[in-house]
Design a protein around this motif. Structure first.
Motif, PDB file in Angstrom:
ATOM      1  N   GLN A  65      63.720  16.029  20.846  1.00 18.81           N
ATOM      2  CA  GLN A  65      64.035  14.958  21.725  1.00 18.81           C
ATOM      3  C   GLN A  65      63.325  15.277  23.381  1.00 18.81           C
ATOM      4  OE1 GLN A  65      67.889  14.426  23.455  1.00 18.81           O
ATOM      5  NE2 GLN A  65      67.344  12.475  24.701  1.00 18.81           N
ATOM      6  N   TYR A  74      59.129  12.444  11.975  1.00 21.65           N
ATOM      7  CA  TYR A  74      59.380  12.914  11.079  1.00 21.65           C
ATOM      8  C   TYR A  74      58.399  13.800  10.106  1.00 21.65           C
ATOM      9  CZ  TYR A  74      62.264  13.797   6.688  1.00 21.65           C
ATOM     10  OH  TYR A  74      63.083  14.730   5.710  1.00 21.65           O
ATOM     11  N   ILE A 110      68.714  14.968  10.516  1.00 23.35           N
ATOM     12  CA  ILE A 110      68.389  13.708  11.137  1.00 23.35           C
ATOM     13  C   ILE A 110      70.022  13.502  11.837  1.00 23.35           C
ATOM     14  CG2 ILE A 110      67.997  11.186  11.388  1.00 23.35           C
ATOM     15  CD1 ILE A 110      66.280  11.542   8.964  1.00 23.35           C
ATOM     16  N   GLN A 165      72.505  11.515  15.248  1.00 19.73           N
ATOM     17  CA  GLN A 165      72.476  10.482  15.990  1.00 19.73           C
ATOM     18  C   GLN A 165      72.909  10.929  17.433  1.00 19.73           C
ATOM     19  OE1 GLN A 165      71.708   7.127  15.081  1.00 19.73           O
ATOM     20  NE2 GLN A 165      70.995   7.922  13.356  1.00 19.73           N
ATOM     21  N   HIS A 166      72.359  10.358  18.488  1.00 25.55           N
ATOM     22  CA  HIS A 166      72.748  11.026  19.687  1.00 25.55           C
ATOM     23  C   HIS A 166      72.425   9.820  20.622  1.00 25.55           C
ATOM     24  CE1 HIS A 166      73.638  13.513  23.129  1.00 25.55           C
ATOM     25  NE2 HIS A 166      72.355  13.205  23.642  1.00 25.55           N
ATOM     26  N   LYS A 226      70.605   6.913  19.423  1.00 27.97           N
ATOM     27  CA  LYS A 226      69.440   6.964  19.300  1.00 27.97           C
ATOM     28  C   LYS A 226      69.265   8.086  17.989  1.00 27.97           C
ATOM     29  CE  LYS A 226      66.805   5.961  23.607  1.00 27.97           C
ATOM     30  NZ  LYS A 226      65.671   6.137  24.463  1.00 27.97           N
ATOM     31  N   THR A 227      68.287   7.955  17.033  1.00 25.17           N
ATOM     32  CA  THR A 227      68.258   8.894  16.082  1.00 25.17           C
ATOM     33  C   THR A 227      67.028   9.825  16.506  1.00 25.17           C
ATOM     34  OG1 THR A 227      68.525   7.331  14.497  1.00 25.17           O
ATOM     35  CG2 THR A 227      67.384   8.947  13.634  1.00 25.17           C
ATOM     36  N   TRP A 228      67.460  11.123  16.172  1.00 26.94           N
ATOM     37  CA  TRP A 228      66.738  12.233  16.528  1.00 26.94           C
ATOM     38  C   TRP A 228      66.477  13.151  15.319  1.00 26.94           C
ATOM     39  CZ3 TRP A 228      63.804  11.239  20.490  1.00 26.94           C
ATOM     40  CH2 TRP A 228      64.603  10.673  21.553  1.00 26.94           C
ATOM     41  N   ASN A 229      65.278  13.903  15.225  1.00 32.40           N
ATOM     42  CA  ASN A 229      65.051  14.958  14.276  1.00 32.40           C
ATOM     43  C   ASN A 229      65.721  16.137  14.941  1.00 32.40           C
ATOM     44  OD1 ASN A 229      63.730  13.248  12.359  1.00 32.40           O
ATOM     45  ND2 ASN A 229      62.198  13.411  13.566  1.00 32.40           N
TER      46      ASN A 229
END
Length: 324
Positions: free
Chosen positions: A47, A60, A95, A97-98, A101-104
């Motif tokens: 992020q 991704y 993956i 969730q924070h 939002k979705t982050w790798n």
């Protein structure tokens, strides 16, 4: 991020008891992870600190290609790099969730050492070894094959054209003069023409793409390790060699080239292209920071010097390899 969230990610990699220490938040959020058994890792939440810094390398598919490459490179006997871990599902990416939002995220082995320093590259032996290590990295890349490389950032002639368009936005922002923008455009187009005239055979492949003192670790044993492969992808080998040369005091640059090229030391045509790629690397910094207002004053002040002291002499046929 809260520690509970980080621990949840780490448990997916079988890291049950650990302490996390925040390192920095720039292109990624990074944390050092110290496990109770003495093992250490690097946790990366992909992020960027600013939305404008998000790029292809954060997707991704692109991240998957980077980690697959690192997994192969970590098994290459002649270079020491961080190895990516696979989670309990056998995946290199987790993956999460924070904040809605979705982050790798990914985990790498920890690399003990320190950033390469300016004082290090005052040593001729260190300089020549650095050139040889970059050559070894390119040797690995020359035989490395995998899927997904088309998802990685590419630094070819099309990227240079993109850089021109970004620099023109600096004119709109009042950062640069029209004269300086014209000089930058001419410089990048000249490099592209030279590349097209010469052809890409033997010059195009996979590159690190962001070599700097801060992206090379000196281990306690005195070995070099490359880190931060966020811009790894297709490109001209000149990119890495030029970036490497700019780290080196001018009086040692011939030794650096000897380390990289060996007995096939670069000729005049290659030297001219290396000079061009030095300018490309500098211009690339302006492009990357275009939306970062905190460096706008610096950019406004430095652009005229870049054009007058380096780009204009280069376009006039003067050699600048030993002064950039």
């Amino acid at each position: 991020m809260r520690d509970e969230e980080l621990q949840d990610v780490l448990r997916g990699y079988g890291i049950e008891e650990s302490e996390t220490t925040f390192i920095r938040h720039n292109e990624n959020r990074t944390y050092k992870v110290d496990e109770v058994n003495g093992s250490s890792y690097l946790l990366r939440i992909h992020q960027p600190v600013k939305d404008s810094m998000a790029g292809l390398q954060h997707t991704y598919e692109s991240l998957q290609a980077e980690l697959n490459m690192l997994e192969g490179l970590s098994s290459w006997n002649n270079l020491h790099v961080q190895k990516p871990l696979r989670n309990r599902d056998g995946e290199l990416i987790t993956i999460i969730q924070h904040e809605g939002k979705t982050w790798n995220s990914s985990v790498l082995t920890w690399l003990e050492g320190r950033d390469l320093q300016k004082d290090d590259v005052k040593d001729p032996a260190v300089v020549e070894r650095l050139g040889a290590h970059i050559a070894e990295l390119h040797r690995f890349y020359s035989q490395h094959q995998q899927e997904g490389l088309d998802k990685r950032p590419s630094q070819g002639t099309a990227y240079h054209e993109y850089m021109i368009e970004v620099i023109k936005r600096g004119l709109e922002k009042g950062l640069f003069t029209s004269c300086d923008v014209s000089i930058i455009e001419t410089t990048l187009r000249w490099v592209n023409t030279r590349l097209e005239d010469r052809g890409s055979e033997g010059a195009w492949g996979l590159i690190h793409g962001d070599l700097s003192l801060g992206n090379i670790i000196m281990t306690p044993e005195g070995e070099f390790s490359f880190i931060d492969f966020g811009f790894f992808g297709p490109g001209y080998y000149y990119t890495d060699v030029a970036m490497g040369a700019m780290m080196i005091p001018s009086e040692h640059r011939d030794l650096f080239l000897r380390g990289y090229y060996g007995d096939n030391i670069t000729g005049q045509n290659e030297l001219v292209l290396l000079e061009g790629f030095m300018l490309v690397a500098i211009i690339g910094y302006y492009v990357f920071q275009m939306e970062n207002e905190s460096v706008h004053a610096w950019m406004r002040e430095r652009m005229p010097k870049l054009c007058a002291d380096y780009c204009i002499p280069y376009l006039s046929g003067e050699r600048i390899f030993y002064i950039v």
